[in-house]
Design an enzyme around this catalytic site. Structure first.
Site, PDB file in Angstrom:
ATOM      1  N   CYS A   1       1.580 -20.302  38.076  1.00 53.08           N
ATOM      2  CA  CYS A   1       1.290 -18.925  38.758  1.00 53.08           C
ATOM      3  C   CYS A   1       2.273 -18.958  39.900  1.00 53.08           C
ATOM      4  O   CYS A   1       2.241 -19.397  41.084  1.00 53.08           O
ATOM      5  CB  CYS A   1      -0.185 -19.391  39.284  1.00 53.08           C
TER       6      CYS A   1
ATOM      7  N   CYS B   1       0.339 -17.630  43.368  1.00 58.85           N
ATOM      8  CA  CYS B   1      -0.038 -18.446  43.898  1.00 58.85           C
ATOM      9  C   CYS B   1       0.669 -19.267  44.700  1.00 58.85           C
ATOM     10  O   CYS B   1       0.584 -19.897  45.878  1.00 58.85           O
ATOM     11  CB  CYS B   1      -1.063 -19.499  43.140  1.00 58.85           C
ATOM     12  N   ASP B   2       1.908 -19.513  44.011  1.00 60.19           N
ATOM     13  CA  ASP B   2       2.635 -21.062  44.745  1.00 60.19           C
ATOM     14  C   ASP B   2       4.178 -20.540  45.133  1.00 60.19           C
ATOM     15  O   ASP B   2       4.916 -21.224  45.569  1.00 60.19           O
ATOM     16  CB  ASP B   2       2.834 -22.192  43.548  1.00 60.19           C
TER      17      ASP B   2
END
Ligand SMILES: Cc1cc2nc3c(=O)[nH]c(=O)nc-3n(C[C@H](O)[C@H](O)[C@H](O)COP(=O)(O)OP(=O)(O)OC[C@H]3O[C@@H](n4cnc5c(N)ncnc54)[C@H](O)[C@@H]3O)c2cc1C
Length: 400
Positions: free
Chosen positions: A136, A139-140
């Site tokens: 992701c 997200c990261d």
């Protein structure tokens, strides 16, 4: 036992759209979600291809979908997991939350559980998930400010998310096993014009190395066989998807890989269970197609529920019923149905007319599919006598 007319499993675009259509059709709808409402789109920072929304982050669109469903008073319930079971002719959804297990009976179920990205399966991947191996970018991505990273894959998601990662990373390698990307032309053009992106074609990742955090990829050129090192701090895997079909695995028909097979009404192989969105076997997995599937599934479920309620109250619940089963696509049978109606009227006999073509499931359930056109005498839901009619001359005797 808790009962609902429609239980939707999954609150992604398919589930939310099904909830909106289901509620507007007047159904009592419960949505079960084990993650975040909005589904997979929460993992992306840019949605630009959903008509009417020229730009939104995934979480903004997810929130909009959720709020739209809530506007129609949909109940969205957080669960840890849910599973479907068939008991006799009842459809039961078993939900788990912490130590609590709740069973819910549903007239119809829509499976809108989506899909997730596959693991690559190379050495080092499993050990370093969350320590530089990610699925992701939204997200990261921010963790890699100023670092070099790699993306594995060559489809739209790989190319678009690679582009997104250049907001943070100093360099983004996109490693693809073929000699060109499979993404849309515009996405490819945008990525290739980005000076921070470097495609590495005809190459696979053999091993991910690092002591506690990703430090290096061992990559192999599939044409030359040459093996080399690619020092990176993170690697994002976008190498295809797998369906999240566990809640109905083995229960409904699916194609290889678990993608659920439906017809164009989103009906699965099990009566009253529908599937919508990415979990389904389909050509294009996007927000717009998931939303469309959800709408179709909800309308088909609504008509199924109404049909079941009507048939139950007219055929199965009364003490005694005389019903004429015919097929509305057979001209001779339609003609015969008119004759049955008029003979019944003249004799003062009440006969319920059932189109066995439109109500095929109920007709089959009563064991009458191969007996049409027929008059059935049903007592408390059990067929006691069946008279197949060959022509109008048989009507009088059958109604005697
Ligand atoms: C990184 C990324 C970028 C993308 N970019 C775009 C884009 O730009 N444009 C676009 O149109 N599409 C994009 N997509 C694809 C899009 O997100 C999906 O096609 C869409 O979300 C599918 O919707 P869905 O409702 O079928 O499934 P999902 O969105 O996957 O939702 C399913 C939901 O069901 C829940 N669930 C699963 N199993 C259970 C269970 N047993 N019990 C309870 N809940 C369960 C999940 O938690 C999830 O919330 C992108 C996807 C990703 C991952």
């Amino acid at each position: 036992m808790e009962k609902h007319e429609l239980v939707i499993i999954g609150a992604g675009p398919a589930g939310m759209s099904a909830a909106i259509y289901g509620r507007r059709a007047g159904l009592d709808v419960l949505v079960l979600e084990r993650g975040v409402a909005g589904g997979q789109i929460n993992n992306t920072d840019e949605i630009e291809n959903y008509p009417g929304v020229s730009h939104a982050t995934g979480s903004e669109l997810g929130e909009m979908l959720k709020n739209h469903a809530l506007k129609f008073e949909t109940e969205i319930r957080r669960v840890d997991d849910s599973k479907v079971e068939i008991r006799g002719d009842k459809k039961i959804v078993i939900t788990k939350k912490g130590k609590e297990t709740i069973e819910i009976e549903a007239e119809a179920i829509i499976v809108a559980t989506g899909a997730h990205f596959k693991r690559l399966g190379c050495e080092g991947e499993a050990e370093l998930i969350g320590q530089g191996v990610s699925f992701c970018a939204t997200c990261d991505g921010a963790f890699f400010e100023g670092y070099d990273v790699a993306v594995v894959g060559g489809g739209n998601t790989a190319v678009e998310e690679g582009n997104y990662l250049t907001k943070f990373a100093s360099k983004v390698y996109i490693i693809h096993r073929r000699d060109e990307f499979r993404a849309d032309r515009s996405a490819i053009a945008q990525a290739l014009a980005n000076p921070k992106i470097e495609p590495i074609y005809n190459t696979v990742v053999e091993k991910i190395e690092g002591n506690g955090m990703v430090e290096n990829l061992v990559i192999k050129n599939v044409r030359t066989g040459e093996v080399s090192n690619l020092p990176v701090a993170g690697v994002f895997m976008f190498v295809g998807q797998e369906p999240d079909d566990e809640c109905v695995r083995g229960l409904v028909k699916a194609e290889k890989g678990g993608w659920i097979i439906t017809n164009d009404h989103m009906e699965t192989s099990v009566e009253g269970i529908f599937a919508a969105g990415d979990v389904r076997s389909k050509y294009l997995r996007q927000v717009i197609t998931a939303a469309s599937d959800g709408a179709v599934a909800a309308m088909a479920a609504s008509s199924y529920i109404n049909e079941q309620l009507h048939l139950r109250s007219t055929l199965l619940e009364p003490d005694e019923v005389m019903a004429f089963f015919y097929s509305s696509i057979d001209e001779a049978q339609v003609k015969l149905s008119n004759a049955v109606e008029s003979v019944a009227k003249s004799k003062g006999v009440k006969v319920t007319m059932i189109d066995g073509y439109r109500n095929a499931r109920m007709t089959e359930k009563l064991g009458l599919s191969d007996k049409l056109p027929a008059i059935a005498e049903i007592r408390k839901g059990v067929v006691e006598k069946v008279t197949t009619l060959k022509n109008e001359a048989d009507i009088d005797g059958a109604l005697a």
